[in-house]
Design a protein around this motif. Structure first.
Motif, PDB file in Angstrom:
ATOM      1  N   SER A  92      -6.847  -1.637   3.675  1.00 37.72           N
ATOM      2  CA  SER A  92      -7.453  -2.584   4.613  1.00 37.72           C
ATOM      3  C   SER A  92      -7.368  -4.010   4.082  1.00 37.72           C
ATOM      4  O   SER A  92      -7.094  -4.957   4.832  1.00 37.72           O
ATOM      5  N   GLY A  93      -7.587  -4.169   2.769  1.00 36.49           N
ATOM      6  CA  GLY A  93      -7.471  -5.496   2.164  1.00 36.49           C
ATOM      7  C   GLY A  93      -6.060  -6.041   2.234  1.00 36.49           C
ATOM      8  O   GLY A  93      -5.850  -7.225   2.531  1.00 36.49           O
ATOM      9  N   LEU A  98      -2.022  -9.597   4.727  1.00 35.48           N
ATOM     10  CA  LEU A  98      -0.761  -9.833   5.434  1.00 35.48           C
ATOM     11  C   LEU A  98      -1.002 -10.657   6.700  1.00 35.48           C
ATOM     12  O   LEU A  98      -0.245 -11.587   7.001  1.00 35.48           O
ATOM     13  N   ALA A  99      -2.072 -10.316   7.424  1.00 36.39           N
ATOM     14  CA  ALA A  99      -2.401 -11.086   8.633  1.00 36.39           C
ATOM     15  C   ALA A  99      -2.692 -12.538   8.285  1.00 36.39           C
ATOM     16  O   ALA A  99      -2.253 -13.463   8.987  1.00 36.39           O
ATOM     17  N   GLY A 100      -3.415 -12.757   7.175  1.00 31.52           N
ATOM     18  CA  GLY A 100      -3.720 -14.122   6.752  1.00 31.52           C
ATOM     19  C   GLY A 100      -2.467 -14.897   6.376  1.00 31.52           C
ATOM     20  O   GLY A 100      -2.306 -16.067   6.741  1.00 31.52           O
ATOM     21  N   CYS A 101      -1.540 -14.241   5.646  1.00 33.99           N
ATOM     22  CA  CYS A 101      -0.287 -14.899   5.265  1.00 33.99           C
ATOM     23  C   CYS A 101       0.534 -15.274   6.494  1.00 33.99           C
ATOM     24  O   CYS A 101       1.127 -16.351   6.563  1.00 33.99           O
ATOM     25  N   TYR A 102       0.562 -14.379   7.471  1.00 35.70           N
ATOM     26  CA  TYR A 102       1.369 -14.631   8.673  1.00 35.70           C
ATOM     27  C   TYR A 102       0.758 -15.734   9.525  1.00 35.70           C
ATOM     28  O   TYR A 102       1.462 -16.627  10.006  1.00 35.70           O
ATOM     29  N   PHE A 116       5.170  -5.115   0.866  1.00 35.21           N
ATOM     30  CA  PHE A 116       5.413  -4.163  -0.223  1.00 35.21           C
ATOM     31  C   PHE A 116       4.101  -3.542  -0.690  1.00 35.21           C
ATOM     32  O   PHE A 116       4.047  -2.342  -1.004  1.00 35.21           O
ATOM     33  N   TYR A 117       3.033  -4.341  -0.740  1.00 33.79           N
ATOM     34  CA  TYR A 117       1.722  -3.793  -1.125  1.00 33.79           C
ATOM     35  C   TYR A 117       1.288  -2.703  -0.149  1.00 33.79           C
ATOM     36  O   TYR A 117       0.757  -1.656  -0.545  1.00 33.79           O
ATOM     37  N   ILE A 118       1.499  -2.954   1.139  1.00 34.07           N
ATOM     38  CA  ILE A 118       1.126  -1.963   2.154  1.00 34.07           C
ATOM     39  C   ILE A 118       1.949  -0.691   1.967  1.00 34.07           C
ATOM     40  O   ILE A 118       1.435   0.427   2.109  1.00 34.07           O
ATOM     41  N   TYR A 119       3.207  -0.856   1.615  1.00 32.37           N
ATOM     42  CA  TYR A 119       4.078   0.304   1.397  1.00 32.37           C
ATOM     43  C   TYR A 119       3.586   1.139   0.215  1.00 32.37           C
ATOM     44  O   TYR A 119       3.528   2.376   0.296  1.00 32.37           O
ATOM     45  N   PHE A 198     -12.863  -6.528   1.446  1.00 34.23           N
ATOM     46  CA  PHE A 198     -12.288  -5.181   1.311  1.00 34.23           C
ATOM     47  C   PHE A 198     -11.961  -4.880  -0.146  1.00 34.23           C
ATOM     48  O   PHE A 198     -12.231  -3.780  -0.639  1.00 34.23           O
ATOM     49  N   TYR A 199     -11.361  -5.848  -0.844  1.00 35.13           N
ATOM     50  CA  TYR A 199     -10.995  -5.619  -2.241  1.00 35.13           C
ATOM     51  C   TYR A 199     -12.239  -5.398  -3.101  1.00 35.13           C
ATOM     52  O   TYR A 199     -12.248  -4.534  -3.993  1.00 35.13           O
ATOM     53  N   LEU A 200     -13.266  -6.194  -2.859  1.00 34.80           N
ATOM     54  CA  LEU A 200     -14.514  -6.014  -3.614  1.00 34.80           C
ATOM     55  C   LEU A 200     -15.137  -4.653  -3.334  1.00 34.80           C
ATOM     56  O   LEU A 200     -15.593  -3.963  -4.252  1.00 34.80           O
TER      57      LEU A 200
END
Length: 307
Positions: A92-93, A98-102, A116-119, A198-200
């Motif tokens: 989820s993080g 990715l949404a933020g980068c886009y 790649f992280y999602i993969y 999410f990461y936290l």
């Protein structure tokens, strides 16, 4: 992982320091390989080292999941060692990152890295499900094998299509981020805060699972060690950048606040995970030593059978 791993490290850093134009770069004194690779003009020693440290951070996160993939393959009991909540929140993080980068029109290398992280997240989740089904049923192994092959194929195709959908080759450079709709940029930074949450949150289920099992067996410490290196170097890349700023330092830190909170917060929680690895490893060693020192109460041969 932040992340694990914490992606999108250079998303705001790069945007603040570009000196390129649509007609060509205006960076006579900048480091050429940085200009070519990241389209960023690093004409100051502080900017140069900020980019280098940021790339080290990105590399740490790219490699962080590989030790856990190997550990799961070797151990075969990943469902007993890894919390599914940890994996889901990690994914989820990465999705929100990715949404933020886009939405904020980050560099192509950052978007490719986020995909790649999602993969790699999908690989970890597929391993979890594979071994959970395999260890609970012995009658569906052929079906499970083909299901796993189809999953990897579908995930690979999905990530390739995602890159194509995002139109990586024609992504607008970060220097033109000001031309993007203000609402989209705001949404992008909101995704940054969401990814940090999410990461936290992802560390909590894993810390609880380790505590409940009183063991870290089946999980690779390198996953968390590389994540700690990635989060630490990211924070350092931001600090190193401060002396080179010509703009307000408080404004610069405010733009990085979402990523800093998530990065440093995960770093603190990973110290707790490190303590668990040390503590439970000692418990395991003491139990093994205790078993070796237990005397045999029954003789190998009964006295009546002795000649």
């Amino acid at each position: 992982m932040a992340h694990v791993r914490y992606p999108g490290k250079l998303s705001v850093d790069v945007a603040a320091n570009l000196s390129a134009t649509p007609d060509g770069p205006l960076c006579a004194n900048g480091t050429q390989w940085i200009l070519y690779l990241l389209e960023e003009c690093a004409d100051d020693i502080w900017e140069h080292w900020s980019v280098v440290i940021g790339l080290i951070s990105m590399l740490c996160f790219l490699l962080s999941t590989l030790p856990q993939v190997y550990e799961a393959y070797k151990n075969g009991k990943v469902e007993e060692a890894v919390s599914i909540g940890f994996l889901v929140l990690l994914l989820s993080g990465d999705l929100s990152n990715l949404a933020g980068c886009y939405l904020t029109k980050q560099l192509p290398i950052q978007i490719v890295t986020a995909v790649f992280y999602i993969y790699t997240d999908s690989i970890l989740i597929s391993q979890f499900l594979y071994y959970k089904i395999k260890n609970s049923s012995t009658q569906k192994k052929p079906f499970l094998k083909w299901m796993c092959i189809l999953w990897f194929g579908a995930t690979s195709v999905f990530c390739l299509l995602l890159l194509k959908l995002l139109d990586i080759k024609s992504t607008t450079p970060s220097v033109q981020v000001q031309s993007v709709s203000g609402s989209l940029v705001t949404s992008g930074y909101a995704c940054g805060y969401l990814s940090s949450m999410f990461y936290l949150s992802s560390r909590i289920p894993q810390i609880y699972k380790n505590f409940k099992r009183q063991s870290t067996e089946g999980t690779s410490y390198m996953l968390f060690a590389l994540a700690m290196m990635g989060n630490g170097t990211y924070g350092l890349s931001v600090i190193v950048m401060l002396p080179a700023l010509k703009q307000s330092k408080s404004s610069f830190l405010l733009n990085h606040l979402a990523w800093l909170l998530g990065s440093l917060g995960v770093l603190v929680l990973d110290f707790f995970v490190t303590a668990q690895f040390i503590m439970y490893r000692k418990n395991k060693s003491s139990k093994a030593e205790h078993r070796l020192n237990v005397p045999e109460f029954e003789p190998l041969l009964d006295e009546e059978e002795e000649v």
